[in-house]
Design an enzyme around this catalytic site. Structure first.
Site, PDB file in Angstrom:
ATOM      1  N   LYS A 115       0.758  -1.262   0.028  1.00  0.00           N
ATOM      2  CA  LYS A 115       0.015  -0.016   0.071  1.00  0.00           C
ATOM      3  C   LYS A 115       0.772   1.367  -0.034  1.00  0.00           C
ATOM      4  O   LYS A 115       0.511   2.275  -0.609  1.00  0.00           O
ATOM      5  CB  LYS A 115      -0.947  -0.142   1.251  1.00  0.00           C
ATOM      6  CG  LYS A 115      -2.101  -0.949   1.187  1.00  0.00           C
ATOM      7  CD  LYS A 115      -3.515  -0.555   1.110  1.00  0.00           C
ATOM      8  CE  LYS A 115      -4.576  -1.565   0.807  1.00  0.00           C
ATOM      9  NZ  LYS A 115      -5.879  -1.626   1.328  1.00  0.00           N
ATOM     10  N   LYS A 203      -3.871  -9.904  -7.381  1.00  0.00           N
ATOM     11  CA  LYS A 203      -5.391 -10.289  -6.887  1.00  0.00           C
ATOM     12  C   LYS A 203      -6.287  -9.421  -7.471  1.00  0.00           C
ATOM     13  O   LYS A 203      -5.953  -8.166  -7.564  1.00  0.00           O
ATOM     14  CB  LYS A 203      -5.395 -10.531  -5.432  1.00  0.00           C
ATOM     15  CG  LYS A 203      -5.504  -9.518  -4.586  1.00  0.00           C
ATOM     16  CD  LYS A 203      -5.658  -9.694  -3.182  1.00  0.00           C
ATOM     17  CE  LYS A 203      -6.192  -8.220  -2.459  1.00  0.00           C
ATOM     18  NZ  LYS A 203      -7.007  -7.930  -1.491  1.00  0.00           N
ATOM     19  N   LYS A 206     -10.167  -3.733  -5.635  1.00  0.00           N
ATOM     20  CA  LYS A 206     -10.845  -2.380  -6.089  1.00  0.00           C
ATOM     21  C   LYS A 206      -9.733  -1.461  -6.376  1.00  0.00           C
ATOM     22  O   LYS A 206      -9.982  -0.641  -7.126  1.00  0.00           O
ATOM     23  CB  LYS A 206     -11.602  -2.009  -4.834  1.00  0.00           C
ATOM     24  CG  LYS A 206     -12.748  -2.727  -4.407  1.00  0.00           C
ATOM     25  CD  LYS A 206     -13.183  -2.272  -2.921  1.00  0.00           C
ATOM     26  CE  LYS A 206     -13.213  -3.543  -1.880  1.00  0.00           C
ATOM     27  NZ  LYS A 206     -13.649  -3.207  -0.849  1.00  0.00           N
TER      28      LYS A 206
HETATM   29  P1  ADP Z   1      -9.976  -5.274  -1.684  1.00  0.00           P
HETATM   30  O1  ADP Z   1      -8.762  -5.928  -1.895  1.00  0.00           O
HETATM   31  O2  ADP Z   1     -10.625  -5.323  -3.137  1.00  0.00           O
HETATM   32  O3  ADP Z   1      -9.909  -3.699  -1.360  1.00  0.00           O
HETATM   33  P2  ADP Z   1     -10.765  -5.819   1.003  1.00  0.00           P
HETATM   34  O4  ADP Z   1      -9.383  -5.474   1.260  1.00  0.00           O
HETATM   35  O5  ADP Z   1     -11.776  -4.886   1.398  1.00  0.00           O
HETATM   36  O6  ADP Z   1     -10.665  -5.876  -0.650  1.00  0.00           O
HETATM   37  O7  ADP Z   1     -11.096  -7.330   1.354  1.00  0.00           O
HETATM   38  C1  ADP Z   1     -12.492  -7.692   1.922  1.00  0.00           C
HETATM   39  C2  ADP Z   1     -12.285  -9.332   1.960  1.00  0.00           C
HETATM   40  O8  ADP Z   1     -12.236  -9.875   0.964  1.00  0.00           O
HETATM   41  C3  ADP Z   1     -11.018  -9.606   2.961  1.00  0.00           C
HETATM   42  O9  ADP Z   1     -11.289 -10.775   3.714  1.00  0.00           O
HETATM   43  C4  ADP Z   1      -9.857 -10.263   1.662  1.00  0.00           C
HETATM   44  O10 ADP Z   1      -9.077 -11.027   2.183  1.00  0.00           O
HETATM   45  C5  ADP Z   1     -10.946 -10.600   0.778  1.00  0.00           C
HETATM   46  N1  ADP Z   1     -10.581 -10.502  -0.680  1.00  0.00           N
HETATM   47  C6  ADP Z   1     -10.142  -9.335  -1.382  1.00  0.00           C
HETATM   48  N2  ADP Z   1      -9.846  -9.522  -2.540  1.00  0.00           N
HETATM   49  C7  ADP Z   1      -9.864 -11.058  -2.686  1.00  0.00           C
HETATM   50  C8  ADP Z   1      -9.450 -11.786  -3.662  1.00  0.00           C
HETATM   51  N3  ADP Z   1      -9.116 -11.421  -4.860  1.00  0.00           N
HETATM   52  N4  ADP Z   1      -9.418 -13.069  -3.522  1.00  0.00           N
HETATM   53  C9  ADP Z   1      -9.910 -13.454  -2.334  1.00  0.00           C
HETATM   54  N5  ADP Z   1     -10.300 -12.797  -1.227  1.00  0.00           N
HETATM   55  C10 ADP Z   1     -10.149 -11.520  -1.592  1.00  0.00           C
END
Ligand code: ADP
Ligand code: TRP
Length: 333
Positions: A115, A203, A206
């Protein structure tokens, strides 16, 4: 015997996408419906302050995230659903934990490293202490299990360390000696990592941008357009990460018959990626039809959503307050 306690959260940084759903949210709903656990799910708006989102957008996104969690199947009668910042004890316990957490342990966190590269101009201290607040989120409710995607494992491991450090250091006043906070474990799904459509070695997130993710709220046509641009094979044939990712989505959202058809054509080399994309898009669009309807209905009544969140916060607060009385006594404040 009381039920094991589950705690998890999601940041209100955008609409839920397939990674969030398959990595975490679907699991929350299944665990909730099993009836075996006591569940807390919250919207981590304090964590989202570490990013660049403007205030009005955050306010809106908290409500939208609540609507999406409910539309996905979180049931406020079974799960305590609330907004993190409404419970002031999260920040208070976070501070206490930051005073027992070595800086070197935080420097090891890979999300912090990623980040701070992504937002070089906003490398705030909150980004660095983010996992300490996350430990407070979990331990405030004595969480035993934390269902999350793979990227969060390191944070749950740190939570376990923080619980041990606290238990060792502040056991003097307690009859329960070294066991005040439990040793929290993470819970993964069978899909701990969904990949980006455009850069399938990363991965789905967003923060990569709209073209990389399929949102649960996306209309079928938008899904089709996004998949059209998805990267499949640059090298590696059927083993290419982009192809594997599409196959995984097809497996999760279509019928097993359709999936098997593509497994066969993938094996014999006759697979056409255009067809794979169409079938995957169709399956996803159909799977979330009811979700989209429920989401729209919930969003048409924001006051009702606020009521649900207020009632969740009341329940969470009574537990959080009790923990803080005990913590304050143990640390001597
Ligand atoms: P982002 O990375 O899109 O900002 P968040 O950090 O808000 O998403 O993640 C919310 C939940 O979703 C967490 O438990 C995270 O581990 C899971 N998560 C986010 N992206 C993925 C992904 N690409 N594959 C599997 N789990 C994910
Ligand atoms: N850090 C998590 C994420 O980005 C969100 C989160 C905050 C969380 N506090 C938590 C997840 C506590 C589980 C438990 O996805």
């Amino acid at each position: 015997m009381s039920k094991p306690i589950i705690v998890s959260g999601v940041q209100p940084t955008g609409n839920l996408h397939l990674g969030n759903y398959l990595g975490a949210v679907k699991n929350w709903v299944d665990l909730q419906n099993s009836g075996k656990y006591q569940m807390y799910v919250f919207i981590a708006d304090l964590h989202s302050l570490t990013g660049n989102m403007p205030a009005d957008q955050r306010r809106r996104q908290v409500i939208e995230t609540a609507a999406e969690l409910l539309a996905a199947g979180i049931d406020p009668k079974k799960t305590t659903l609330f907004v993190q910042s409404q419970i002031k004890e999260h920040a208070e316990l976070g501070w206490i934990f930051s005073c027992i957490t070595p800086i070197a342990e935080l420097e090891r966190m890979t999300q912090y490293k990623d980040k701070s590269q992504q937002q070089e101009k906003n490398m705030n201290a909150g980004l660095f202490t983010y996992p300490v607040l996350q430990a407070a989120d979990i331990l405030l409710y004595h969480g035993n299990l934390v269902p999350v995607g793979q990227d969060q494992i390191q944070h749950v491991e740190l939570t376990r360390d923080i619980a041990r450090w606290f238990n060792n250091r502040y056991s003097a006043y307690s009859a329960d000696k070294n066991k005040y906070f439990p040793e929290t474990k993470h819970l993964l799904t069978d899909v701990p990592k969904v990949m980006s459509l455009l850069e399938p070695e990363k991965k789905m997130s967003k923060s990569l941008g709209a073209g990389h993710v399929i949102e649960l709220a996306d209309e079928p046509d938008a899904i089709k357009q996004k998949l059209k641009k998805a990267v499949t094979e640059t090298s590696g044939g059927g083993n290419a990460p982009g192809v594997q990712n599409l196959m995984l989505l097809l497996q999760k959202f279509s019928t097993s018959k359709t999936y098997q058809k593509f497994v066969t054509t993938e094996k014999d080399g006759s697979i056409r990626y255009g067809d794979l994309k169409l079938a995957t898009g169709k399956a996803i669009g159909e799977y979330f039809t009811d979700f989209r309807k429920r989401r729209a209905k919930l969003l048409s009544n924001p006051n009702q959503l606020k009521k649900i969140l207020t009632s969740g916060a009341k329940k969470a607060e009574s537990v959080a307050k009790k923990t803080m009385v005990e913590v304050r006594e143990r640390v001597g404040i």
